[in-house]
Design a protein around this motif. Structure first.
Motif, PDB file in Angstrom:
ATOM      1  N   LEU A 122       0.808  -1.215   0.000  1.00  0.00           N
ATOM      2  CA  LEU A 122       0.000   0.000   0.000  1.00  0.00           C
ATOM      3  C   LEU A 122       0.844   1.269   0.000  1.00  0.00           C
ATOM      4  CD1 LEU A 122      -2.855  -0.959   2.499  1.00  0.00           C
ATOM      5  CD2 LEU A 122      -2.734  -1.292   0.032  1.00  0.00           C
ATOM      6  N   GLN A 123       2.122   1.116   0.303  1.00  0.00           N
ATOM      7  CA  GLN A 123       3.003   2.278   0.294  1.00  0.00           C
ATOM      8  C   GLN A 123       3.612   2.553  -1.089  1.00  0.00           C
ATOM      9  OE1 GLN A 123       3.305   0.050   3.305  1.00  0.00           O
ATOM     10  NE2 GLN A 123       1.701   1.555   3.793  1.00  0.00           N
ATOM     11  N   GLU A 124       3.402   1.650  -2.032  1.00  0.00           N
ATOM     12  CA  GLU A 124       3.911   1.843  -3.383  1.00  0.00           C
ATOM     13  C   GLU A 124       3.069   2.878  -4.129  1.00  0.00           C
ATOM     14  OE1 GLU A 124       4.160  -1.985  -5.282  1.00  0.00           O
ATOM     15  OE2 GLU A 124       5.006  -2.920  -3.486  1.00  0.00           O
ATOM     16  N   ASP A 125       3.643   3.455  -5.134  1.00  0.00           N
ATOM     17  CA  ASP A 125       2.933   4.469  -5.919  1.00  0.00           C
ATOM     18  C   ASP A 125       2.033   3.793  -6.952  1.00  0.00           C
ATOM     19  OD1 ASP A 125       2.006   6.638  -7.295  1.00  0.00           O
ATOM     20  OD2 ASP A 125       3.943   7.257  -8.118  1.00  0.00           O
ATOM     21  N   TRP A 126       0.739   3.825  -6.691  1.00  0.00           N
ATOM     22  CA  TRP A 126      -0.236   3.220  -7.593  1.00  0.00           C
ATOM     23  C   TRP A 126      -1.118   4.279  -8.242  1.00  0.00           C
ATOM     24  CZ3 TRP A 126       0.673  -1.609  -8.754  1.00  0.00           C
ATOM     25  CH2 TRP A 126       1.277  -2.455  -7.814  1.00  0.00           C
ATOM     26  N   LEU A 172      -5.520  -4.244  -4.140  1.00  0.00           N
ATOM     27  CA  LEU A 172      -6.911  -3.910  -3.887  1.00  0.00           C
ATOM     28  C   LEU A 172      -7.512  -4.814  -2.820  1.00  0.00           C
ATOM     29  CD1 LEU A 172      -8.337  -3.200  -7.472  1.00  0.00           C
ATOM     30  CD2 LEU A 172      -7.558  -1.566  -5.751  1.00  0.00           C
ATOM     31  N   PHE A 173      -7.206  -6.097  -2.876  1.00  0.00           N
ATOM     32  CA  PHE A 173      -7.692  -7.013  -1.844  1.00  0.00           C
ATOM     33  C   PHE A 173      -7.141  -6.635  -0.475  1.00  0.00           C
ATOM     34  CE2 PHE A 173      -8.553 -10.140  -5.342  1.00  0.00           C
ATOM     35  CZ  PHE A 173      -9.890 -10.352  -5.043  1.00  0.00           C
ATOM     36  N   GLU A 174      -5.857  -6.319  -0.425  1.00  0.00           N
ATOM     37  CA  GLU A 174      -5.235  -5.959   0.842  1.00  0.00           C
ATOM     38  C   GLU A 174      -5.880  -4.692   1.410  1.00  0.00           C
ATOM     39  OE1 GLU A 174      -2.411  -6.239   4.040  1.00  0.00           O
ATOM     40  OE2 GLU A 174      -3.333  -7.639   2.618  1.00  0.00           O
ATOM     41  N   GLU A 175      -6.150  -3.747   0.545  1.00  0.00           N
ATOM     42  CA  GLU A 175      -6.765  -2.503   1.000  1.00  0.00           C
ATOM     43  C   GLU A 175      -8.183  -2.745   1.500  1.00  0.00           C
ATOM     44  OE1 GLU A 175      -5.897   2.002  -0.380  1.00  0.00           O
ATOM     45  OE2 GLU A 175      -6.205   0.512  -1.943  1.00  0.00           O
ATOM     46  N   ALA A 176      -8.930  -3.585   0.797  1.00  0.00           N
ATOM     47  CA  ALA A 176     -10.291  -3.901   1.225  1.00  0.00           C
ATOM     48  C   ALA A 176     -10.295  -4.621   2.562  1.00  0.00           C
ATOM     49  CB  ALA A 176     -10.974  -4.758   0.162  1.00  0.00           C
ATOM     50  N   ALA A 177      -9.341  -5.531   2.762  1.00  0.00           N
ATOM     51  CA  ALA A 177      -9.245  -6.242   4.037  1.00  0.00           C
ATOM     52  C   ALA A 177      -8.944  -5.268   5.176  1.00  0.00           C
ATOM     53  CB  ALA A 177      -8.166  -7.317   3.964  1.00  0.00           C
ATOM     54  N   MET A 178      -8.116  -4.269   4.900  1.00  0.00           N
ATOM     55  CA  MET A 178      -7.809  -3.267   5.915  1.00  0.00           C
ATOM     56  C   MET A 178      -9.052  -2.449   6.274  1.00  0.00           C
ATOM     57  SD  MET A 178      -4.001  -1.809   5.003  1.00  0.00           S
ATOM     58  CE  MET A 178      -4.109  -0.708   6.412  1.00  0.00           C
ATOM     59  N   VAL A 179      -9.884  -2.135   5.291  1.00  0.00           N
ATOM     60  CA  VAL A 179     -11.103  -1.383   5.567  1.00  0.00           C
ATOM     61  C   VAL A 179     -11.978  -2.139   6.558  1.00  0.00           C
ATOM     62  CG1 VAL A 179     -13.261  -0.539   4.573  1.00  0.00           C
ATOM     63  CG2 VAL A 179     -11.111  -0.095   3.405  1.00  0.00           C
ATOM     64  N   GLU A 236      -9.248 -16.501  -3.314  1.00  0.00           N
ATOM     65  CA  GLU A 236      -9.475 -17.814  -2.697  1.00  0.00           C
ATOM     66  C   GLU A 236      -8.362 -18.189  -1.731  1.00  0.00           C
ATOM     67  OE1 GLU A 236     -10.043 -22.522  -3.968  1.00  0.00           O
ATOM     68  OE2 GLU A 236      -9.354 -21.042  -5.427  1.00  0.00           O
ATOM     69  N   GLN A 237      -7.120 -17.937  -2.103  1.00  0.00           N
ATOM     70  CA  GLN A 237      -5.991 -18.421  -1.325  1.00  0.00           C
ATOM     71  C   GLN A 237      -5.578 -17.498  -0.191  1.00  0.00           C
ATOM     72  OE1 GLN A 237      -2.821 -19.327  -4.109  1.00  0.00           O
ATOM     73  NE2 GLN A 237      -4.241 -20.371  -5.492  1.00  0.00           N
ATOM     74  N   HIS A 238      -5.884 -16.180  -0.314  1.00  0.00           N
ATOM     75  CA  HIS A 238      -5.315 -15.242   0.649  1.00  0.00           C
ATOM     76  C   HIS A 238      -6.336 -14.335   1.337  1.00  0.00           C
ATOM     77  CE1 HIS A 238      -1.499 -16.600  -0.859  1.00  0.00           C
ATOM     78  NE2 HIS A 238      -1.854 -16.269  -2.088  1.00  0.00           N
ATOM     79  N   TYR A 239      -7.561 -14.290   0.853  1.00  0.00           N
ATOM     80  CA  TYR A 239      -8.564 -13.455   1.514  1.00  0.00           C
ATOM     81  C   TYR A 239      -9.888 -14.223   1.627  1.00  0.00           C
ATOM     82  CZ  TYR A 239      -5.082  -9.895   0.649  1.00  0.00           C
ATOM     83  OH  TYR A 239      -3.895  -9.190   0.633  1.00  0.00           O
ATOM     84  N   PRO A 240      -9.847 -15.396   2.265  1.00  0.00           N
ATOM     85  CA  PRO A 240     -11.055 -16.235   2.327  1.00  0.00           C
ATOM     86  C   PRO A 240     -12.165 -15.568   3.127  1.00  0.00           C
ATOM     87  CG  PRO A 240      -9.392 -17.041   3.864  1.00  0.00           C
ATOM     88  CD  PRO A 240      -8.726 -15.979   3.029  1.00  0.00           C
ATOM     89  N   GLU A 289     -21.885  11.468  -5.385  1.00  0.00           N
ATOM     90  CA  GLU A 289     -20.478  11.127  -5.289  1.00  0.00           C
ATOM     91  C   GLU A 289     -20.287   9.817  -4.529  1.00  0.00           C
ATOM     92  OE1 GLU A 289     -18.046  12.704  -6.715  1.00  0.00           O
ATOM     93  OE2 GLU A 289     -19.214  14.421  -7.447  1.00  0.00           O
ATOM     94  N   THR A 290     -19.231   9.106  -4.878  1.00  0.00           N
ATOM     95  CA  THR A 290     -18.783   7.961  -4.091  1.00  0.00           C
ATOM     96  C   THR A 290     -17.366   8.260  -3.622  1.00  0.00           C
ATOM     97  OG1 THR A 290     -17.984   6.885  -6.108  1.00  0.00           O
ATOM     98  CG2 THR A 290     -20.178   6.257  -5.328  1.00  0.00           C
ATOM     99  N   LEU A 291     -16.865   7.411  -2.756  1.00  0.00           N
ATOM    100  CA  LEU A 291     -15.501   7.564  -2.258  1.00  0.00           C
ATOM    101  C   LEU A 291     -14.591   6.611  -2.999  1.00  0.00           C
ATOM    102  CD1 LEU A 291     -16.284   7.609   1.574  1.00  0.00           C
ATOM    103  CD2 LEU A 291     -15.728   9.575   0.145  1.00  0.00           C
ATOM    104  N   ASP A 292     -13.522   7.131  -3.510  1.00  0.00           N
ATOM    105  CA  ASP A 292     -12.508   6.285  -4.125  1.00  0.00           C
ATOM    106  C   ASP A 292     -11.645   5.677  -3.031  1.00  0.00           C
ATOM    107  OD1 ASP A 292      -9.760   5.785  -5.500  1.00  0.00           O
ATOM    108  OD2 ASP A 292     -11.161   6.130  -7.150  1.00  0.00           O
ATOM    109  N   TYR A 293     -11.121   4.483  -3.296  1.00  0.00           N
ATOM    110  CA  TYR A 293     -10.170   3.900  -2.346  1.00  0.00           C
ATOM    111  C   TYR A 293      -9.104   4.923  -1.955  1.00  0.00           C
ATOM    112  CZ  TYR A 293     -10.816  -1.193  -1.849  1.00  0.00           C
ATOM    113  OH  TYR A 293     -11.233  -2.437  -1.489  1.00  0.00           O
ATOM    114  N   GLY A 294      -8.663   5.680  -2.943  1.00  0.00           N
ATOM    115  CA  GLY A 294      -7.609   6.651  -2.688  1.00  0.00           C
ATOM    116  C   GLY A 294      -8.009   7.717  -1.687  1.00  0.00           C
ATOM    117  N   ASP A 295      -9.324   7.961  -1.546  1.00  0.00           N
ATOM    118  CA  ASP A 295      -9.791   8.968  -0.604  1.00  0.00           C
ATOM    119  C   ASP A 295      -9.506   8.579   0.843  1.00  0.00           C
ATOM    120  OD1 ASP A 295     -10.795  10.479  -2.698  1.00  0.00           O
ATOM    121  OD2 ASP A 295     -12.764   9.530  -2.607  1.00  0.00           O
ATOM    122  N   PHE A 296      -9.287   7.293   1.078  1.00  0.00           N
ATOM    123  CA  PHE A 296      -9.053   6.838   2.444  1.00  0.00           C
ATOM    124  C   PHE A 296      -7.642   7.169   2.930  1.00  0.00           C
ATOM    125  CE2 PHE A 296     -12.468   3.779   1.371  1.00  0.00           C
ATOM    126  CZ  PHE A 296     -13.334   4.112   2.396  1.00  0.00           C
TER     127      PHE A 296
END
Length: 294
Positions: free
Chosen positions: A92-96, A146-153, A198-202, A269-276
């Motif tokens: 999540l610290q990488e420039d995306w 994206l999965f990692e960010e969603a899991a953090m939310v 399937e393997q990492h965010y069951p 409006e919706t919130l973008d992941y980036g807004d977090f």
């Protein structure tokens, strides 16, 4: 054409994900409690983060393996190794910023049970452009991000006493194009998305809802539907271009105040992941999402 349609099916097909509340998620029988204790003893010393030792996290893996402690231990330790091998802790610290603009994921609000609602405008994603530019590996890593960010939310919600262990995911296929999203070289991207889930965010998804699905894909899903388990069909809902039909379903699950207008809600409006990013995660709640959106 067949392989292109198959890629669409892959995108929409998710493995079993129990639909369950936080109370149900951590409510255990005596034998299940024994399994949890055994599981914790087996893995605790090998887990790099405190959140991984919490019951709600451990239960994801146990439930995924039907409380088979040996199999759950193997799966979780493979996940720990995958995270180390792929430096997921720092993803999540990488420039995306470039991919965040191109492959947006939006946070709508919360469903009627307090779960975060994510919408993914898949029809706007030009996968082929990244592939032609030689960015396939980075694109696959982005979807892991994206999965990692969603899991953090969801973890932030839990810390703020929100009763959410899962999220509702809406895939908007409105602008789906067989050239941009359904090309043969896109298939490994779809396979990667499914494999990471399937393997990492069951047990992350409560509902997976596809809307505006191209009509030519619906008969294929009808064929698959007959061989899917009840758990999968209860979780997975695929709708065509009939807006009235899918809006009615969404509004049964999600209040209109928690959806954007294009999904039948009231919000412009919706919130973008980036807004977090950079916001105070100690405030994360359904009320906080409403505050940010308004």
């Amino acid at each position: 054409m067949g392989r292109n349609i198959y890629s669409l099916v892959l995108l929409l097909y998710f493995q079993i994900s129990l639909q369950i509340s936080l109370d149900e998620f951590v409510s255990l029988t005596s034998s299940q409690k024994d399994a949890l204790d055994q599981f914790r003893d087996a893995v605790s010393s090998k887990l790099p983060h405190d959140y991984m030792r919490e019951d709600v996290f451990l239960m994801r893996w146990l439930r995924d393996q039907k409380f088979d402690v040996s199999r759950a231990t193997s799966r979780l330790l493979k996940d720990v190794q995958w995270r180390e091998d792929n430096d997921i802790d720092h993803i999540l610290q990488e420039d995306w910023s470039d991919f965040d603009r191109e492959y947006r994921v939006l946070v709508e609000g919360c469903d009627k049970s307090g779960r975060p609602v994510l919408s993914l405008p898949v029809g706007d994603w030009d996968l082929r452009r990244a592939i032609v530019a030689g960015q396939s590996d980075r694109l696959m890593r982005y979807f892991s991000k994206l999965f990692e960010e969603a899991a953090m939310v969801t973890r932030w919600f839990q810390k703020n006493e929100q009763r959410a262990v899962q999220a509702t995911m809406i895939f908007d296929m409105g602008n789906f194009n067989l050239i941009q999203q359904g090309c043969a070289r896109c298939i490994p991207i779809f396979v990667h998305i499914l494999a990471v889930y399937e393997q990492h965010y069951p047990n992350f998804a409560h509902r997976v809802i596809a809307i505006n699905t191209p009509e030519l894909a619906l008969p294929i899903y009808d064929i698959y539907k007959s061989i899917l388990s009840r758990d999968v069909t209860d979780m997975l809902h695929i709708f065509g271009r009939n807006k009235k039909e899918w809006q009615q379903f969404l509004l049964e699950e999600i209040d209109e105040s928690q959806l954007s207008k294009n999904l039948g809600g009231k919000n412009f409006e919706t919130l973008d992941y980036g807004d977090f990013r950079g916001l105070n995660t100690s405030l994360y709640s359904c009320a906080y999402l409403n505050f940010l959106r308004n």
